[in-house]
Design an enzyme around this catalytic site. Structure first.
Site, PDB file in Angstrom:
ATOM      1  N   ARG A  81       0.820  -1.215   0.000  1.00 31.77           N
ATOM      2  CA  ARG A  81       0.000   0.000   0.000  1.00 31.77           C
ATOM      3  C   ARG A  81       0.852   1.263   0.000  1.00 31.77           C
ATOM      4  O   ARG A  81       0.394   2.320  -0.448  1.00 31.77           O
ATOM      5  CB  ARG A  81      -0.984  -0.021   1.164  1.00 31.77           C
ATOM      6  CG  ARG A  81      -2.093  -1.066   0.978  1.00 31.77           C
ATOM      7  CD  ARG A  81      -3.095  -1.051   2.110  1.00 31.77           C
ATOM      8  NE  ARG A  81      -2.490  -1.361   3.384  1.00 31.77           N
ATOM      9  CZ  ARG A  81      -2.376  -2.580   3.891  1.00 31.77           C
ATOM     10  NH1 ARG A  81      -2.822  -3.618   3.223  1.00 31.77           N
ATOM     11  NH2 ARG A  81      -1.823  -2.766   5.074  1.00 31.77           N
ATOM     12  N   GLU A 118       6.639 -10.815  14.482  1.00 27.84           N
ATOM     13  CA  GLU A 118       6.222 -11.381  15.766  1.00 27.84           C
ATOM     14  C   GLU A 118       6.611 -12.855  15.843  1.00 27.84           C
ATOM     15  O   GLU A 118       7.082 -13.326  16.868  1.00 27.84           O
ATOM     16  CB  GLU A 118       4.711 -11.217  15.936  1.00 27.84           C
ATOM     17  CG  GLU A 118       4.220 -11.644  17.303  1.00 27.84           C
ATOM     18  CD  GLU A 118       2.740 -11.383  17.491  1.00 27.84           C
ATOM     19  OE1 GLU A 118       2.220 -11.782  18.547  1.00 27.84           O
ATOM     20  OE2 GLU A 118       2.106 -10.794  16.586  1.00 27.84           O
TER      21      GLU A 118
END
Length: 197
Positions: A81, A118
């Site tokens: 994006r 993560e």
């Protein structure tokens, strides 16, 4: 756009009233999508903003103004994006656009940078000759979450010999502490978030 002017040097950064008006406009066009891409996640969907020419135009003008404020020679757009935002900003600001992609997507010689997620790691890359030593580069993305991709892009900029002019994002998710993660890598360069939640 009310609250901002265009000067001979380029678009001006909105003043306090204009900045508040801009934030309100942008936030009104960002929709919450619950439980996407997995249960418990509130996804921030910017596609309604992109579909609104007034809001998208105001966003482009504001980011182009930051290019001028921070004297950027080029902008980097982060996949995917960030490409949508950075390309029109580059055209409006009269600077070059450089895509930073997921590893393996660019032809030719590239610089590659790993970063931690993560769970696990990922890599991004850009063309090795995309930036010249001494150029000032502004990183543009839609959302600052944990800051891993933005941090990796700052390392790529410095490895190329260019200078970090700053990072500019449409939306900062403050609760994910990406700003704190980026502080050391920014080394005094600004982090500009047009909206924060």
């Amino acid at each position: 756009m009310s609250g901002a002017e265009t000067t001979a040097a380029g678009p001006a950064t909105p003043g306090p009233a204009g900045a508040a008006e801009l934030r309100s406009l942008l936030l009104s066009r960002i929709h919450d999508v619950p439980d996407y891409p997995q249960p418990g996640v509130m996804f921030k969907d910017i596609t309604p903003l992109l579909a609104d020419p007034v809001a998208f135009g105001a966003l482009t003008e504001a980011l182009a103004a930051l290019c001028h404020t921070h004297r950027a020679d080029k902008v980097i757009g982060l996949e995917a994006r960030g490409f949508i935002l950075a390309a029109p900003v580059a055209v409006r600001a009269g600077v070059g656009f450089v895509p930073v992609r997921k590893a393996g997507k660019l032809p030719g010689t590239t610089l590659r940078q790993a970063y931690e997620l993560e769970y696990g790691t990922a890599e991004i890359e850009m063309h090795a000759d995309a930036l010249r030593p001494g150029e000032r580069v502004l990183v543009i993305d839609d959302v600052l979450a944990t800051g891993g991709t933005a941090e990796a892009s700052l390392h790529l900029i410095r490895r190329s010999g260019a200078q970090v002019a700053g990072v500019a994002v449409l939306l900062e998710l403050g609760f994910l502490a990406g700003r704190q993660r980026l502080q050391a890598s920014l080394d005094g360069a600004p982090l500009e978030a047009l909206t924060t939640v």
